[in-house]
Design an enzyme around this catalytic site. Structure first.
Site, PDB file in Angstrom:
ATOM      1  N   GLN A  19       0.802  -1.222   0.000  1.00  0.00           N
ATOM      2  CA  GLN A  19       0.000   0.000   0.000  1.00  0.00           C
ATOM      3  C   GLN A  19       0.834   1.271   0.000  1.00  0.00           C
ATOM      4  OE1 GLN A  19      -2.512  -1.828   3.304  1.00  0.00           O
ATOM      5  NE2 GLN A  19      -3.993  -0.481   2.326  1.00  0.00           N
ATOM      6  N   HIS A 117       1.092  -9.351   4.411  1.00  0.00           N
ATOM      7  CA  HIS A 117      -0.027  -8.410   4.465  1.00  0.00           C
ATOM      8  C   HIS A 117      -0.709  -8.456   3.082  1.00  0.00           C
ATOM      9  CE1 HIS A 117      -1.626  -4.605   6.580  1.00  0.00           C
ATOM     10  NE2 HIS A 117      -2.378  -4.784   5.510  1.00  0.00           N
ATOM     11  N   GLU A 162      -4.580  -9.949   9.204  1.00  0.00           N
ATOM     12  CA  GLU A 162      -5.998 -10.171   8.910  1.00  0.00           C
ATOM     13  C   GLU A 162      -6.299 -11.370   8.009  1.00  0.00           C
ATOM     14  OE1 GLU A 162      -7.907  -6.646   7.507  1.00  0.00           O
ATOM     15  OE2 GLU A 162      -7.546  -5.554   9.349  1.00  0.00           O
ATOM     16  N   ASN A 298      -6.699  -5.331  14.977  1.00  0.00           N
ATOM     17  CA  ASN A 298      -7.167  -4.242  14.119  1.00  0.00           C
ATOM     18  C   ASN A 298      -8.650  -4.065  14.398  1.00  0.00           C
ATOM     19  OD1 ASN A 298      -4.634  -4.396  13.042  1.00  0.00           O
ATOM     20  ND2 ASN A 298      -5.275  -4.997  10.979  1.00  0.00           N
ATOM     21  N   GLU A 376      -4.104  -1.645  14.181  1.00  0.00           N
ATOM     22  CA  GLU A 376      -4.696  -0.700  13.221  1.00  0.00           C
ATOM     23  C   GLU A 376      -5.993  -0.173  13.800  1.00  0.00           C
ATOM     24  OE1 GLU A 376      -5.453  -2.023   9.175  1.00  0.00           O
ATOM     25  OE2 GLU A 376      -3.576  -3.140   9.145  1.00  0.00           O
ATOM     26  N   SER A 429      -5.690   2.252  -0.825  1.00  0.00           N
ATOM     27  CA  SER A 429      -6.678   1.393  -0.163  1.00  0.00           C
ATOM     28  C   SER A 429      -7.051   0.285  -1.152  1.00  0.00           C
ATOM     29  CB  SER A 429      -7.903   2.224   0.220  1.00  0.00           C
ATOM     30  OG  SER A 429      -8.943   1.388   0.621  1.00  0.00           O
ATOM     31  N   TRP A 430      -6.888  -0.963  -0.728  1.00  0.00           N
ATOM     32  CA  TRP A 430      -6.939  -2.143  -1.612  1.00  0.00           C
ATOM     33  C   TRP A 430      -8.073  -2.129  -2.617  1.00  0.00           C
ATOM     34  CZ3 TRP A 430      -2.768  -5.165  -0.963  1.00  0.00           C
ATOM     35  CH2 TRP A 430      -2.106  -5.096   0.263  1.00  0.00           C
ATOM     36  N   TYR A 438      -6.457   7.885   5.026  1.00  0.00           N
ATOM     37  CA  TYR A 438      -6.418   7.556   6.455  1.00  0.00           C
ATOM     38  C   TYR A 438      -5.265   8.244   7.176  1.00  0.00           C
ATOM     39  CZ  TYR A 438      -9.560   3.402   6.148  1.00  0.00           C
ATOM     40  OH  TYR A 438     -10.612   2.535   5.996  1.00  0.00           O
TER      41      TYR A 438
HETATM   42  C1  BGP Z   1      -7.316  -3.351   6.991  1.00  0.00           C
HETATM   43  C2  BGP Z   1      -6.030  -3.636   6.295  1.00  0.00           C
HETATM   44  C3  BGP Z   1      -5.276  -2.440   5.859  1.00  0.00           C
HETATM   45  C4  BGP Z   1      -6.132  -1.264   5.431  1.00  0.00           C
HETATM   46  C5  BGP Z   1      -7.328  -1.052   6.317  1.00  0.00           C
HETATM   47  C6  BGP Z   1      -8.322  -0.067   5.793  1.00  0.00           C
HETATM   48  O1  BGP Z   1      -8.200  -4.366   6.719  1.00  0.00           O
HETATM   49  O2  BGP Z   1      -5.186  -4.400   7.118  1.00  0.00           O
HETATM   50  O3  BGP Z   1      -4.344  -2.854   4.924  1.00  0.00           O
HETATM   51  O4  BGP Z   1      -6.369  -1.239   4.095  1.00  0.00           O
HETATM   52  O5  BGP Z   1      -8.010  -2.238   6.573  1.00  0.00           O
HETATM   53  O6  BGP Z   1      -9.170  -0.686   4.875  1.00  0.00           O
HETATM   54  P1  BGP Z   1      -9.629   0.000   3.541  1.00  0.00           P
HETATM   55  O7  BGP Z   1      -8.376   0.431   2.878  1.00  0.00           O
HETATM   56  O8  BGP Z   1     -10.369  -1.042   2.789  1.00  0.00           O
HETATM   57  O9  BGP Z   1     -10.499   1.123   3.943  1.00  0.00           O
END
Ligand code: BGP
Length: 476
Positions: A19, A117, A162, A298, A376, A429-430, A438
């Site tokens: 990321q 990750h 996760e 998280n 997180e 963000s994936w 964030y």
């Molecule tokens: C968690 C992951 C992170 C990050 C975060 C926020 O699930 O460990 O890598 O991405 O969520 O999620 P998103 O980017 O989908 O809002």
């Protein structure tokens, strides 16, 4: 309730290799599953250059240091180290991570290193992903390389980030590759296989007598029945079992409790599935559960559950178009809105009580947990960038409320030792791209300049004082 955090509490920031790094084709890195997925023509975004952490890490770590951040979560990219996932080691990958880890230590920003990750090597993804047990062996071999090379200087290791997101997003919600939906039995099998890989890597680490600690990072979604009706409570129990209990049992009880398995078997029966295990898995679980040093938790949100017998249907709100999410799984439950609980633009309920309740639940149900890091927590927000300034007061409010929930849990006896805000700087963000921000530090993706947000100044005071800081104290 005490307002102060305990002595030695870590105020950190979290990142993940894919990321933030960018540079996906640089210095011999091999492809991971996400490269192929995000490089499809229809993809809205790619991971290059993301936040260009591959080149800008000295600047980011200096900023972290200057803003009182004394810990950073980083992850290692498996295919920077082993470009094909196994076999030949890429020295340039090792050099990069050696330099990065050294710089973290030099700046007084302690690295908390996650081995995996989400970025599984592409060849393994194509060969069955985590449904293929061969991947367990490959992961342990990769972990061994990392422990040997970095193990004398990294003091905090996590095996996985996760596992539930890998299973749920890839096989139930369909917003992570391979983007399958409603494949619930596959998701449960993947959870199990990941728990075996975790246990075996953890046991290996412990056999190497290295000077650090090792745990795992789980996302612990709060699960709350929307009413007192028994069927809604049962929906809560089912969703909690598949998302939380199943893997917590493996990590801390060294096997699956009968009550947990009854719920998992009910879900499997409804989906014509079965769980395949090997007897040695449970030996590995039992040994690892004795030795695990910490839980990385998280927490972003909780779900309000209602029983649901309609057709399974899911719509992922990945654009921040508030109110568009749909999530219902036949025979398990629907995640419905609770009018008393606000949500983010991506429809994630903002529910700090859920964080408190999960912390207390860990201490109660898994009393051998030793300690917890909040690995997180943070708020996705469409930050406004005005004349080089970003007033992200809603994020400060979100984090304040969650820190209060942590303090409350600490006051009730839960051993929480640190907080890593997601994220240190803005990152990819994936499944949402770059408009869901964030970070404490704004990244202008046009030129990769960093700008401290109001929350960064607030976080600095928080770290200096070791207690919650009123908004009015923030010089911004
Ligand atoms: C968690 C992951 C992170 C990050 C975060 C926020 O699930 O460990 O890598 O991405 O969520 O999620 P998103 O980017 O989908 O809002």
């Amino acid at each position: 309730m005490a307002k102060k955090f305990p002595e030695g509490f870590i105020f950190g920031g979290a990142t993940a290799a894919y990321q933030v790094e960018g540079a996906t084709r640089e210095d011999g890195r091999g492809p991971c599953v996400w490269d192929e997925y995000l490089n499809r023509p229809e993809s809205r975004f790619t991971a290059d250059p993301a936040s260009d952490f591959y080149h800008k890490y000295p600047e980011d770590l200096k900023l972290a240091h200057d803003f009182g951040i004394n810990g950073i979560r980083i992850s290692l990219s498996w295919t920077r180290i082993l470009p094909e996932g196994r076999g030949k080691v890429n020295t340039k990958g090792l050099d990069y991570y050696n330099a990065l880890i050294d710089e973290c230590i030099r700046q007084g920003v302690e690295p908390f290193v996650t081995l995996h990750h989400f970025d599984t090597p592409l060849p393994f993804f194509k060969d069955g992903h985590w449904l293929n047990r061969k991947l367990i062996d490959y992961f342990v071999d990769y972990a061994k390389v990392c422990f040997e090379v970095f193990g004398h200087k990294v003091k905090k290791w996590a095996t996985f980030n996760e596992p539930w997101s890998i299973a749920q997003n890839g096989y139930i919600a369909g917003n992570f590759p391979p983007c399958e939906q409603f494949q619930i039995a596959k998701a449960i099998q993947i959870e199990h296989n990941l728990m075996v890989a975790h246990a075996r890597a953890l046991n290996l680490y412990k056999s190497m007598n290295l000077p650090g600690e090792i745990g795992i990072v789980h996302t612990l979604e709060g699960k709350v029945p929307i009413s007192d009706k028994p069927e809604d409570k049962h929906a809560r129990d089912l969703d909690d079992a598949i998302a939380n209990r199943f893997m917590l049992d493996a990590c801390f009880h060294g096997g699956y409790d009968d009550a947990t398995m009854a719920l998992i078997n009910e879900i499997l029966a409804k989906n014509n599935g079965e769980l395949k295990t090997e007897p040695s898995d449970f030996d590995d679980f039992a040994k690892a559960a004795q030795a695990i040093d910490f839980l990385g938790m998280n927490y972003y949100s909780s779900h309000f559950l209602q029983s649901y017998e309609g057709e399974s249907r899911i719509y992922n709100n990945s654009t921040g178009d508030k109110g568009t999410s749909v999530f219902g799984l036949r025979g398990i439950g629907a995640r419905v809105s609770n009018p008393e609980v606000p949500t983010t633009d991506w429809d994630w309920p903002i529910y700090p009580k859920g964080m408190h309740d999960q912390l207390v639940r860990i201490a109660h149900d898994y009393p051998n947990y030793k300690k917890i890091f909040i690995s997180e927590n943070g708020m996705g927000y469409k930050d406004d960038f005005v004349d080089g300034k970003i007033d992200d007061t809603p994020r400060i409010k979100y984090v304040t409320e969650h820190l209060e929930a942590i303090l409350q849990a600490i006051a009730e006896g839960v051993n929480v030792r640190g907080y890593y805000i997601w994220s240190l700087m803005d990152v990819l963000s994936w499944s949402n791209g770059y408009n869901k921000r964030y970070g404490l530090f704004y990244v202008d993706y046009r030129d990769q300049e960093r700008y401290p947000k109001k929350s960064a100044y607030w976080y600095k005071l928080l770290s200096e004082r070791g207690e919650i800081v009123p908004l009015a104290d923030v010089p911004y």
